[in-house]
Design an enzyme around this catalytic site. Sequence first.
Site, PDB file in Angstrom:
ATOM      1  N   ARG A 141     -33.626 -62.327  59.678  1.00  0.00           N
ATOM      2  CA  ARG A 141     -34.857 -63.061  59.969  1.00  0.00           C
ATOM      3  C   ARG A 141     -35.144 -62.976  61.458  1.00  0.00           C
ATOM      4  O   ARG A 141     -34.221 -62.827  62.272  1.00  0.00           O
ATOM      5  CB  ARG A 141     -34.718 -64.525  59.553  1.00  0.00           C
ATOM      6  CG  ARG A 141     -34.381 -64.743  58.077  1.00  0.00           C
ATOM      7  CD  ARG A 141     -34.152 -66.223  57.798  1.00  0.00           C
ATOM      8  NE  ARG A 141     -33.861 -66.466  56.386  1.00  0.00           N
ATOM      9  CZ  ARG A 141     -32.642 -66.483  55.861  1.00  0.00           C
ATOM     10  NH1 ARG A 141     -31.588 -66.276  56.642  1.00  0.00           N
ATOM     11  NH2 ARG A 141     -32.448 -66.711  54.572  1.00  0.00           N
ATOM     12  N   LYS A 166     -30.544 -69.767  58.487  1.00  0.00           N
ATOM     13  CA  LYS A 166     -31.309 -70.691  57.655  1.00  0.00           C
ATOM     14  C   LYS A 166     -30.348 -71.522  56.804  1.00  0.00           C
ATOM     15  O   LYS A 166     -29.397 -70.994  56.233  1.00  0.00           O
ATOM     16  CB  LYS A 166     -32.278 -69.918  56.752  1.00  0.00           C
ATOM     17  CG  LYS A 166     -33.266 -70.810  56.020  1.00  0.00           C
ATOM     18  CD  LYS A 166     -34.302 -69.989  55.298  1.00  0.00           C
ATOM     19  CE  LYS A 166     -35.331 -70.876  54.616  1.00  0.00           C
ATOM     20  NZ  LYS A 166     -36.355 -70.102  53.890  1.00  0.00           N
ATOM     21  N   HIS A 237     -40.843 -59.951  59.381  1.00  0.00           N
ATOM     22  CA  HIS A 237     -40.278 -60.250  58.063  1.00  0.00           C
ATOM     23  C   HIS A 237     -40.529 -59.112  57.075  1.00  0.00           C
ATOM     24  O   HIS A 237     -39.796 -58.970  56.095  1.00  0.00           O
ATOM     25  CB  HIS A 237     -40.856 -61.562  57.524  1.00  0.00           C
ATOM     26  CG  HIS A 237     -39.875 -62.352  56.718  1.00  0.00           C
ATOM     27  ND1 HIS A 237     -38.797 -62.994  57.282  1.00  0.00           N
ATOM     28  CD2 HIS A 237     -39.787 -62.578  55.380  1.00  0.00           C
ATOM     29  CE1 HIS A 237     -38.096 -63.608  56.328  1.00  0.00           C
ATOM     30  NE2 HIS A 237     -38.675 -63.369  55.173  1.00  0.00           N
ATOM     31  N   ARG A 240     -37.534 -57.062  56.971  1.00  0.00           N
ATOM     32  CA  ARG A 240     -36.482 -57.686  56.144  1.00  0.00           C
ATOM     33  C   ARG A 240     -36.750 -57.438  54.661  1.00  0.00           C
ATOM     34  O   ARG A 240     -35.843 -57.104  53.897  1.00  0.00           O
ATOM     35  CB  ARG A 240     -36.422 -59.180  56.460  1.00  0.00           C
ATOM     36  CG  ARG A 240     -35.447 -59.988  55.607  1.00  0.00           C
ATOM     37  CD  ARG A 240     -35.405 -61.414  56.136  1.00  0.00           C
ATOM     38  NE  ARG A 240     -34.918 -62.382  55.173  1.00  0.00           N
ATOM     39  CZ  ARG A 240     -33.638 -62.693  54.994  1.00  0.00           C
ATOM     40  NH1 ARG A 240     -32.711 -62.078  55.698  1.00  0.00           N
ATOM     41  NH2 ARG A 240     -33.277 -63.619  54.120  1.00  0.00           N
ATOM     42  N   HIS A 263     -29.325 -65.535  51.141  1.00  0.00           N
ATOM     43  CA  HIS A 263     -30.093 -66.340  50.191  1.00  0.00           C
ATOM     44  C   HIS A 263     -29.164 -67.303  49.455  1.00  0.00           C
ATOM     45  O   HIS A 263     -28.090 -66.909  48.997  1.00  0.00           O
ATOM     46  CB  HIS A 263     -30.788 -65.445  49.153  1.00  0.00           C
ATOM     47  CG  HIS A 263     -32.004 -64.770  49.677  1.00  0.00           C
ATOM     48  ND1 HIS A 263     -32.592 -63.677  49.059  1.00  0.00           N
ATOM     49  CD2 HIS A 263     -32.778 -65.026  50.769  1.00  0.00           C
ATOM     50  CE1 HIS A 263     -33.653 -63.300  49.751  1.00  0.00           C
ATOM     51  NE2 HIS A 263     -33.787 -64.104  50.786  1.00  0.00           N
ATOM     52  N   TYR A 272     -37.313 -59.079  44.790  1.00  0.00           N
ATOM     53  CA  TYR A 272     -37.441 -57.707  45.278  1.00  0.00           C
ATOM     54  C   TYR A 272     -37.382 -56.679  44.159  1.00  0.00           C
ATOM     55  O   TYR A 272     -37.814 -55.544  44.339  1.00  0.00           O
ATOM     56  CB  TYR A 272     -36.361 -57.427  46.323  1.00  0.00           C
ATOM     57  CG  TYR A 272     -36.535 -58.261  47.563  1.00  0.00           C
ATOM     58  CD1 TYR A 272     -37.612 -58.060  48.413  1.00  0.00           C
ATOM     59  CD2 TYR A 272     -35.648 -59.298  47.867  1.00  0.00           C
ATOM     60  CE1 TYR A 272     -37.801 -58.852  49.540  1.00  0.00           C
ATOM     61  CE2 TYR A 272     -35.824 -60.086  48.993  1.00  0.00           C
ATOM     62  CZ  TYR A 272     -36.901 -59.856  49.823  1.00  0.00           C
ATOM     63  OH  TYR A 272     -37.090 -60.636  50.922  1.00  0.00           O
TER      64      TYR A 272
END
Length: 302
Positions: A141, A166, A237, A240, A263, A272
């Site tokens: 990120r 995150k 992003h 990414r 994640h 994805y």
Amino acid sequence: MIVHPSPPASSALRQRMIEDMTVRGFTAKTQHDYIRYVKTFAAFLGRSPDRATAEHLRRFQVHQTQTGLQPPGINSAVAALRFFFTVTLDRPDLARRLALVRQPRKLPLVLSLEEVTRLLEAAPGSKYKAALGTAYGAGLRVSEIVSLKVTDIDSTRMLIRIEQGKGREDRHAMLSPHLLELLRAWWREGHRQGLMLPQGWLFPGRNPVTPLSTRQMNRAVHAAAQAAGIQKRVTPHTLRHSFATHLLEQDIDIRVIQVLLGHAKLDTTALYARVATSTIRTVMSPLDRIWLGPQDEARPDG
């Protein structure tokens, strides 16, 4: 009628909420946002929010919808108010009255390999080429990239240490040989310019004691996309997204990709699969396993 809001900002109620959030390890930004949403609710109510009823909450959400507030904003307010009523006021009965709004999940924008190559080649200088290369080569990120220190690069184990990403969790990201080359090229150039301080930022800003800002990263990627003739709306992003999608197209296990991206939920990574076009193209349709034979246009009795 003149409305005089009584938000928790001027009372012990605000302090109690801040303490509740601090105990639970909320970041300063989250605390600021939660207080702001409760203040907005108090302004709508025209009184202290601890005097709210279920009907007040219903009318507030109707007001948000009628004023055109989008689902992300509504849901952020729900999270803040649910915390306020459940934790600070110990009124979970009111928190249950708040409704989350379903958000349509849009497919992420993904660049092709050729477009990524052009973008990196058009990056304005070795610092931004290395920074954008980190976004694509490690799937980081933008907030994680600008927070990297020189000491976070472990060339022995070929890993990048991400501190407090995150969710405020540490993790390791992959360090590819080509990315290491880009980072070393930038380190040599930055050292020559006197920007690389001992134990300092990997990507310093104009002043080496402060890191590159996310806004500067965004401007750099927009400039690179324009110079490369890429018409898509590219952000850091996007790189990414492209990292994850291209790995999936290489048949890398989706759980491995989940770990690399940091994640918490596999469902987030699974998105994805919807844009991995080469993977989609390799799947055989069940129709192709059926031989129907040539179709004679003439009628059997013709």
